[in-house]
Design an enzyme around this catalytic site. Structure first.
Site, PDB file in Angstrom:
ATOM      1  N   ARG A 279      -9.288   1.315   9.046  1.00 59.12           N
ATOM      2  CA  ARG A 279      -8.844   0.098   9.099  1.00 59.12           C
ATOM      3  C   ARG A 279      -9.945  -0.725  10.019  1.00 59.12           C
ATOM      4  O   ARG A 279      -9.650  -2.007  10.391  1.00 59.12           O
ATOM      5  CB  ARG A 279      -7.439  -0.219   9.733  1.00 59.12           C
ATOM      6  CG  ARG A 279      -6.371   0.083   9.278  1.00 59.12           C
ATOM      7  CD  ARG A 279      -5.127  -0.183  10.052  1.00 59.12           C
ATOM      8  NE  ARG A 279      -4.119   0.425   9.373  1.00 59.12           N
ATOM      9  CZ  ARG A 279      -2.940  -0.193   9.233  1.00 59.12           C
ATOM     10  NH1 ARG A 279      -2.571  -1.248   9.973  1.00 59.12           N
ATOM     11  NH2 ARG A 279      -1.942   0.487   8.746  1.00 59.12           N
TER      12      ARG A 279
ATOM     13  N   ARG B 109      -0.249  -8.751  13.142  1.00 57.48           N
ATOM     14  CA  ARG B 109      -0.831  -7.452  12.396  1.00 57.48           C
ATOM     15  C   ARG B 109      -1.620  -8.031  11.306  1.00 57.48           C
ATOM     16  O   ARG B 109      -2.579  -7.396  11.040  1.00 57.48           O
ATOM     17  CB  ARG B 109       0.162  -6.808  12.046  1.00 57.48           C
ATOM     18  CG  ARG B 109       1.175  -5.951  13.061  1.00 57.48           C
ATOM     19  CD  ARG B 109       1.497  -4.326  12.125  1.00 57.48           C
ATOM     20  NE  ARG B 109       1.930  -4.479  11.047  1.00 57.48           N
ATOM     21  CZ  ARG B 109       3.465  -4.855  10.773  1.00 57.48           C
ATOM     22  NH1 ARG B 109       4.079  -4.941  11.794  1.00 57.48           N
ATOM     23  NH2 ARG B 109       3.810  -4.916   9.409  1.00 57.48           N
TER      24      ARG B 109
ATOM     25  N   ARG C 295      11.500  -3.134   9.850  1.00 56.34           N
ATOM     26  CA  ARG C 295      11.020  -1.995  10.602  1.00 56.34           C
ATOM     27  C   ARG C 295      10.878  -2.647  12.009  1.00 56.34           C
ATOM     28  O   ARG C 295      10.934  -3.566  12.490  1.00 56.34           O
ATOM     29  CB  ARG C 295       9.622  -1.416   9.974  1.00 56.34           C
ATOM     30  CG  ARG C 295       9.334  -0.263  10.337  1.00 56.34           C
ATOM     31  CD  ARG C 295       8.197   0.133   9.542  1.00 56.34           C
ATOM     32  NE  ARG C 295       7.009  -0.500  10.171  1.00 56.34           N
ATOM     33  CZ  ARG C 295       5.810  -0.603   9.603  1.00 56.34           C
ATOM     34  NH1 ARG C 295       5.712  -0.011   8.026  1.00 56.34           N
ATOM     35  NH2 ARG C 295       4.935  -1.100   9.845  1.00 56.34           N
TER      36      ARG C 295
ATOM     37  N   ARG D 212      11.333  -6.210   5.230  1.00 50.52           N
ATOM     38  CA  ARG D 212      11.655  -4.561   5.597  1.00 50.52           C
ATOM     39  C   ARG D 212      12.345  -4.020   6.786  1.00 50.52           C
ATOM     40  O   ARG D 212      12.700  -2.781   6.551  1.00 50.52           O
ATOM     41  CB  ARG D 212      10.160  -4.236   5.582  1.00 50.52           C
ATOM     42  CG  ARG D 212       9.700  -2.853   5.303  1.00 50.52           C
ATOM     43  CD  ARG D 212       8.102  -2.939   5.174  1.00 50.52           C
ATOM     44  NE  ARG D 212       7.521  -3.256   6.210  1.00 50.52           N
ATOM     45  CZ  ARG D 212       6.131  -2.903   6.284  1.00 50.52           C
ATOM     46  NH1 ARG D 212       5.587  -2.460   5.299  1.00 50.52           N
ATOM     47  NH2 ARG D 212       5.448  -3.298   7.485  1.00 50.52           N
TER      48      ARG D 212
ATOM     49  N   LYS E 125       0.816  -1.273   0.048  1.00 52.17           N
ATOM     50  CA  LYS E 125       0.021  -0.233  -0.181  1.00 52.17           C
ATOM     51  C   LYS E 125       0.940   1.177  -0.007  1.00 52.17           C
ATOM     52  O   LYS E 125       0.453   2.254  -0.620  1.00 52.17           O
ATOM     53  CB  LYS E 125      -0.764   0.158   1.373  1.00 52.17           C
ATOM     54  CG  LYS E 125      -1.829  -0.937   1.400  1.00 52.17           C
ATOM     55  CD  LYS E 125      -2.920  -0.478   2.635  1.00 52.17           C
ATOM     56  CE  LYS E 125      -2.041  -0.397   3.847  1.00 52.17           C
ATOM     57  NZ  LYS E 125      -1.709  -1.730   4.488  1.00 52.17           N
TER      58      LYS E 125
HETATM   59  P1  ADP Z   1       1.281  -1.964   7.850  1.00 51.66           P
HETATM   60  O1  ADP Z   1       0.668  -1.363   6.612  1.00 51.66           O
HETATM   61  O2  ADP Z   1       2.292  -2.668   7.668  1.00 51.66           O
HETATM   62  O3  ADP Z   1       0.359  -2.436   8.909  1.00 51.66           O
HETATM   63  P2  ADP Z   1       1.473   0.933   8.657  1.00 51.66           P
HETATM   64  O4  ADP Z   1       2.560   1.514   8.665  1.00 51.66           O
HETATM   65  O5  ADP Z   1       0.250   1.296   8.118  1.00 51.66           O
HETATM   66  O6  ADP Z   1       1.967  -0.643   8.583  1.00 51.66           O
HETATM   67  O7  ADP Z   1       0.925   0.560  10.435  1.00 51.66           O
HETATM   68  C1  ADP Z   1       1.711   0.362  11.429  1.00 51.66           C
HETATM   69  C2  ADP Z   1       1.302   0.405  12.758  1.00 51.66           C
HETATM   70  O8  ADP Z   1       0.391   1.797  13.067  1.00 51.66           O
HETATM   71  C3  ADP Z   1      -0.073  -0.568  12.675  1.00 51.66           C
HETATM   72  O9  ADP Z   1       0.161  -1.889  13.142  1.00 51.66           O
HETATM   73  C4  ADP Z   1      -1.185   0.132  13.988  1.00 51.66           C
HETATM   74  O10 ADP Z   1      -0.459  -0.056  15.240  1.00 51.66           O
HETATM   75  C5  ADP Z   1      -0.822   1.673  13.747  1.00 51.66           C
HETATM   76  N1  ADP Z   1      -1.786   2.309  12.697  1.00 51.66           N
HETATM   77  C6  ADP Z   1      -1.494   2.725  11.468  1.00 51.66           C
HETATM   78  N2  ADP Z   1      -2.814   3.180  10.996  1.00 51.66           N
HETATM   79  C7  ADP Z   1      -3.703   3.031  11.883  1.00 51.66           C
HETATM   80  C8  ADP Z   1      -5.351   2.966  11.863  1.00 51.66           C
HETATM   81  N3  ADP Z   1      -5.763   3.352  10.777  1.00 51.66           N
HETATM   82  N4  ADP Z   1      -5.897   2.768  12.887  1.00 51.66           N
HETATM   83  C9  ADP Z   1      -5.290   2.128  14.028  1.00 51.66           C
HETATM   84  N5  ADP Z   1      -4.005   2.057  14.087  1.00 51.66           N
HETATM   85  C10 ADP Z   1      -2.993   2.236  12.931  1.00 51.66           C
END
Ligand code: ADP
Length: 185
Positions: free
Chosen positions: A88, A140, A129, A127, A13
């Site tokens: 989400r 996740r 991270r 990755r 994404k």
């Molecule tokens: P990925 O797509 O690999 O899950 P992101 O960078 O989108 O990684 O998100 C990393 C973390 O940030 C998530 O696991 C969550 O803890 C938090 N997070 C990101 N976006 C949201 C959201 N819309 N609602 C709740 N938590 C979020």
């Protein structure tokens, strides 16, 4: 031009949101990226979400809605935006619908990047991270299945869903995505 990119962790994404943003000239807004910046800067928000993110759980809907509402009040989104990683949960989709209505906006499309689970783990592990240890990645993905996947039906019912096969090269996915959007417009 207002889009949402929906997909599992590791589906690509973020990469595709950035490519598309450059392509169509609107900002890509990543809630994950904003939260990571808050954690790095040790802001009150960052302190609050640090351990939640590290465990692979979701930050609560209300907190994240405040972050998105603030971001979408900035001038650079007037011509449009791409949301990466938001919404989400069903609650977040409802909150987004409210924010859009408040501004007199509508979504043009929700792009759904489809990638098999085995590939998701491989990609996330590559990755490096902080929250990319294998058990956190699996956590996740589980949270995604339970809380985010229902949004596929939610947006399909609103005739906004555009599925794109994400199990291909970055360039191939980017091309398919642009085609999906041409059709949406
Ligand atoms: P990925 O797509 O690999 O899950 P992101 O960078 O989108 O990684 O998100 C990393 C973390 O940030 C998530 O696991 C969550 O803890 C938090 N997070 C990101 N976006 C949201 C959201 N819309 N609602 C709740 N938590 C979020």
């Amino acid at each position: 031009m207002r889009f949402v990119l929906l997909g599992a962790p590791g589906s690509g994404k973020g990469t595709q949101a950035q490519l598309l943003a450059e392509d169509i000239g609107v900002p890509s807004i990543s809630t994950g990226e904003m939260l990571r910046e808050a954690v790095a800067a040790r802001t009150p928000l960052g302190v609050k979400v640090d351990s939640i993110m590290a465990s692979g759980q979701l930050v609560d809907d209300e907190t994240i809605a405040a972050v998105v509402r603030e971001r979408l009040s900035q001038a650079d989104v007037r011509r449009g935006f791409i949301l990466d990683g938001y919404p989400r949960t069903a609650g977040q989709a409802e909150a987004l619908a409210e924010i859009l209505t408040e501004n007199g906006w509508e979504l043009d499309a929700v792009i759904y990047l489809e990638v098999p689970e085995s590939e998701l783990v491989v990609r996330a592990l590559a990755r490096q991270r902080a929250d990319d240890r294998e058990e956190v990645i699996r956590q996740r993905i589980q949270v995604y299945r339970e809380q985010t996947e229902p949004l596929i039906a939610y947006y399909d019912a609103r005739d906004l869903l555009r599925p794109v096969d994400g199990h291909r090269s970055i360039e191939q996915v980017a091309r398919a995505l642009r085609q999906a959007l041409e059709v949406a417009r």
